[in-house]
Design a protein around this motif. Structure first.
Motif, PDB file in Angstrom:
ATOM      1  N   LEU A  83       0.832  -1.082   0.168  1.00 38.11           N
ATOM      2  CA  LEU A  83       0.043  -0.200  -0.107  1.00 38.11           C
ATOM      3  C   LEU A  83       0.876   1.073  -0.014  1.00 38.11           C
ATOM      4  N   TRP A  84       1.940   1.169   0.844  1.00 36.99           N
ATOM      5  CA  TRP A  84       2.643   2.405   0.919  1.00 36.99           C
ATOM      6  C   TRP A  84       3.620   2.661  -0.473  1.00 36.99           C
ATOM      7  N   GLU A  85       3.988   1.499  -1.198  1.00 30.16           N
ATOM      8  CA  GLU A  85       4.827   1.871  -2.375  1.00 30.16           C
ATOM      9  C   GLU A  85       3.894   2.189  -3.491  1.00 30.16           C
ATOM     10  N   GLN A  86       2.544   1.819  -3.532  1.00 30.67           N
ATOM     11  CA  GLN A  86       1.631   1.986  -4.641  1.00 30.67           C
ATOM     12  C   GLN A  86       1.420   3.510  -4.271  1.00 30.67           C
ATOM     13  N   PHE A  87       1.149   3.751  -3.111  1.00 33.44           N
ATOM     14  CA  PHE A  87       0.922   5.218  -2.939  1.00 33.44           C
ATOM     15  C   PHE A  87       1.922   6.454  -3.392  1.00 33.44           C
ATOM     16  N   GLN A  88       3.360   5.730  -3.206  1.00 32.81           N
ATOM     17  CA  GLN A  88       4.293   6.574  -3.853  1.00 32.81           C
ATOM     18  C   GLN A  88       4.385   6.553  -5.405  1.00 32.81           C
ATOM     19  N   LYS A  89       3.570   5.878  -6.008  1.00 41.62           N
ATOM     20  CA  LYS A  89       3.631   5.955  -7.546  1.00 41.62           C
ATOM     21  C   LYS A  89       2.814   6.984  -8.057  1.00 41.62           C
ATOM     22  N   PHE A  90       2.047   7.835  -7.002  1.00 45.06           N
ATOM     23  CA  PHE A  90       1.265   9.185  -7.713  1.00 45.06           C
ATOM     24  C   PHE A  90       2.324  10.157  -7.479  1.00 45.06           C
ATOM     25  N   GLU A  91       2.408  10.687  -8.753  1.00 44.79           N
ATOM     26  CA  GLU A  91       3.427  11.781  -9.039  1.00 44.79           C
ATOM     27  C   GLU A  91       3.326  12.939  -8.086  1.00 44.79           C
ATOM     28  N   LYS A  92       2.146  13.503  -7.764  1.00 49.81           N
ATOM     29  CA  LYS A  92       1.889  14.539  -7.009  1.00 49.81           C
ATOM     30  C   LYS A  92       0.592  14.427  -6.148  1.00 49.81           C
ATOM     31  N   PRO A  93       0.251  13.348  -5.093  1.00 47.57           N
ATOM     32  CA  PRO A  93      -0.748  13.318  -4.221  1.00 47.57           C
ATOM     33  C   PRO A  93      -1.127  14.410  -3.571  1.00 47.57           C
ATOM     34  N   SER A  94      -2.492  14.309  -3.548  1.00 45.35           N
ATOM     35  CA  SER A  94      -3.225  15.512  -2.934  1.00 45.35           C
ATOM     36  C   SER A  94      -3.217  15.331  -1.352  1.00 45.35           C
ATOM     37  N   ASP A  95      -3.442  16.639  -0.844  1.00 50.70           N
ATOM     38  CA  ASP A  95      -3.668  16.672   0.750  1.00 50.70           C
ATOM     39  C   ASP A  95      -4.389  15.741   0.986  1.00 50.70           C
ATOM     40  N   ASN A  96      -5.793  15.505   0.430  1.00 54.16           N
ATOM     41  CA  ASN A  96      -6.754  14.715   0.776  1.00 54.16           C
ATOM     42  C   ASN A  96      -6.240  13.067   0.826  1.00 54.16           C
ATOM     43  N   LEU A  97      -5.431  12.671  -0.275  1.00 54.06           N
ATOM     44  CA  LEU A  97      -4.980  11.384  -0.139  1.00 54.06           C
ATOM     45  C   LEU A  97      -3.839  11.185   1.209  1.00 54.06           C
ATOM     46  N   ILE A  98      -3.223  12.215   1.168  1.00 57.62           N
ATOM     47  CA  ILE A  98      -2.195  12.171   2.394  1.00 57.62           C
ATOM     48  C   ILE A  98      -2.812  11.891   3.700  1.00 57.62           C
ATOM     49  N   PHE A  99      -4.053  12.692   3.713  1.00 50.65           N
ATOM     50  CA  PHE A  99      -4.559  12.771   5.084  1.00 50.65           C
ATOM     51  C   PHE A  99      -5.223  11.332   5.210  1.00 50.65           C
ATOM     52  N   ARG A 100      -5.797  10.786   4.106  1.00 50.79           N
ATOM     53  CA  ARG A 100      -6.425   9.486   4.179  1.00 50.79           C
ATOM     54  C   ARG A 100      -5.314   8.538   4.628  1.00 50.79           C
ATOM     55  N   MET A 101      -4.256   8.499   4.014  1.00 52.50           N
ATOM     56  CA  MET A 101      -3.116   7.612   4.382  1.00 52.50           C
ATOM     57  C   MET A 101      -2.765   7.709   5.786  1.00 52.50           C
ATOM     58  N   LYS A 102      -2.733   8.922   6.355  1.00 53.46           N
ATOM     59  CA  LYS A 102      -2.258   9.308   7.843  1.00 53.46           C
ATOM     60  C   LYS A 102      -3.344   8.626   8.806  1.00 53.46           C
ATOM     61  N   ASP A 103      -4.606   9.043   8.339  1.00 52.35           N
ATOM     62  CA  ASP A 103      -5.779   8.440   9.093  1.00 52.35           C
ATOM     63  C   ASP A 103      -6.036   7.034   9.350  1.00 52.35           C
ATOM     64  N   PHE A 104      -5.575   6.195   8.113  1.00 50.13           N
ATOM     65  CA  PHE A 104      -5.704   4.869   8.289  1.00 50.13           C
ATOM     66  C   PHE A 104      -4.412   4.488   9.130  1.00 50.13           C
ATOM     67  N   ASP A 105      -3.371   4.847   9.021  1.00 54.57           N
ATOM     68  CA  ASP A 105      -2.192   4.650   9.820  1.00 54.57           C
ATOM     69  C   ASP A 105      -2.215   4.616  11.265  1.00 54.57           C
ATOM     70  N   HIS A 106      -2.813   5.956  11.641  1.00 50.62           N
ATOM     71  CA  HIS A 106      -3.264   6.244  13.039  1.00 50.62           C
ATOM     72  C   HIS A 106      -4.224   5.309  13.521  1.00 50.62           C
ATOM     73  N   GLN A 107      -5.285   5.155  12.948  1.00 53.48           N
ATOM     74  CA  GLN A 107      -6.406   4.433  13.420  1.00 53.48           C
ATOM     75  C   GLN A 107      -5.928   3.043  13.536  1.00 53.48           C
ATOM     76  N   TYR A 108      -5.307   2.343  12.857  1.00 52.10           N
ATOM     77  CA  TYR A 108      -4.963   0.953  12.853  1.00 52.10           C
ATOM     78  C   TYR A 108      -3.808   0.676  13.778  1.00 52.10           C
ATOM     79  N   ASN A 109      -2.902   1.648  13.678  1.00 49.95           N
ATOM     80  CA  ASN A 109      -1.873   1.224  14.500  1.00 49.95           C
ATOM     81  C   ASN A 109      -1.517   2.085  15.937  1.00 49.95           C
ATOM     82  N   VAL A 110      -2.243   2.880  16.296  1.00 51.98           N
ATOM     83  CA  VAL A 110      -2.494   3.757  17.446  1.00 51.98           C
ATOM     84  C   VAL A 110      -3.748   3.429  18.286  1.00 51.98           C
ATOM     85  N   LYS A 111      -4.923   3.961  17.531  1.00 51.87           N
ATOM     86  CA  LYS A 111      -6.149   3.813  18.197  1.00 51.87           C
ATOM     87  C   LYS A 111      -6.608   2.471  18.632  1.00 51.87           C
TER      88      LYS A 111
END
Length: 300
Positions: free
Chosen positions: A217-245
């Motif tokens: 998932l991380w490596e696929q995300f990196q294939k976007f040339e200029k990921p939007s702020d919304n996509l970055i937010f979703r990635m961080k939200d999933f990471d935080h929800q799953y690995n912290v909360k």
């Protein structure tokens, strides 16, 4: 009957090299499908097999079965992202992340079934009949991790210090964070819980790690040339929800049932649960490069 539908059915089976008429005739003899057959309700309701007479053990079993089914839903979504080849649009990626976040939220909120829904005394009796089984042995949890991030990201800081300059897959798995729940590096002893788990699943973990290399998932995300702020937010939200909360919610429940007057009871799998379950100890992040100077543990 609508002629266009018939035409589409003919095209479908002809494309498969099949005779459309044979399939249409089969519909004459097929029985109507029923809800309980399609969902396999009768089979599903036979899968709860308590080991004791305590009523709340059934609650405990069903809760964990629901958790495994939710993890299966999440793996179903991640598998599609791992297979993604079009990175011109963020639409599919963003939608799948929204689903992953929604399912993780289900895992977090449903923990109340455990936190508030079990009799304290009964739980601390029937859980002893489950030794040495442990939720630590959830293979789907590990599959999801391995599809979400390169396996090297699942080695915590202490483990990183033990790795050679160019570690191979076996060395990485020897130092992966979850082994700390069952392997004592001072004595060299491995718990039965970890031995049984690795005997059944370790090779499948290594095979999966190899098969998704370069496509997590991380490596696929990196294939976007200029990921939007919304996509970055979703990635961080999933990471935080799953690995912290989610781990924090799990820890809170464990403290309720396994801590008595400040003294921690032993987990059924024998792990040092109070230490192991804490996100600060696991140091798990699927997308560490997204956090930079911002700690994942502090993100709201």
């Amino acid at each position: 009957m609508n002629k266009e539908i018939l035409h589409q059915l003919e095209k479908k089976y002809e494309a498969l090299g099949e005779n459309p008429e044979s399939y249409l005739k089969g519909l004459l003899y097929a029985k109507p499908i029923n809800y309980w057959e399609y969902i396999e309700v009768d089979t599903l309701l036979t899968l709860q097999k308590p080991k004791t007479h305590f009523k709340d053990e059934t609650v405990f079993i069903i809760y964990h079965q629901i958790t495994e089914l939710t993890l299966k839903l999440m793996i179903h979504e991640v598998e599609q992202l791992v297979a993604l080849s079009d990175f011109n649009s963020e639409q599919t990626f963003t939608e799948k992340l929204r689903r992953l976040i929604r399912y993780t939220d289900m895992l977090i909120t449903s923990f109340e079934v455990m936190t508030e829904g079990l009799d304290y005394e009964d739980y601390n009796k029937f859980r002893m009949s489950l030794t040495p089984a442990s939720g630590f042995q959830s293979a789907q949890f590990r599959y999801l991790e391995l599809m979400s991030t390169p396996v090297l990201n699942l080695v915590n800081q202490d483990g990183q210090k033990r790795l050679s300059e160019n570690p191979g897959l076996d060395e990485i798995f020897d130092n992966i964070y979850w082994r700390d729940a069952g392997y004592n590096r001072e004595t060299g002893k491995t718990s039965h819980t970890l031995k049984a788990f690795e005997k059944k699943y370790l090779q499948s973990f290594k095979d999966l790690s190899t098969s998704v290399r370069g496509r997590t998932l991380w490596e696929q995300f990196q294939k976007f040339e200029k990921p939007s702020d919304n996509l970055i937010f979703r990635m961080k939200d999933f990471d935080h929800q799953y690995n912290v909360k989610w781990p924090q919610t799990h820890l809170k429940t464990a403290e309720k049932y396994l801590e008595d007057k400040g003294k921690a009871k032993e987990a059924t799998g024998g792990s040092p649960w109070k230490k192991y379950l804490h996100p600060k100890y696991q140091q798990r992040s699927f997308f560490p490069n997204l956090w930079k100077n911002q700690e994942i543990l502090e993100w709201v």
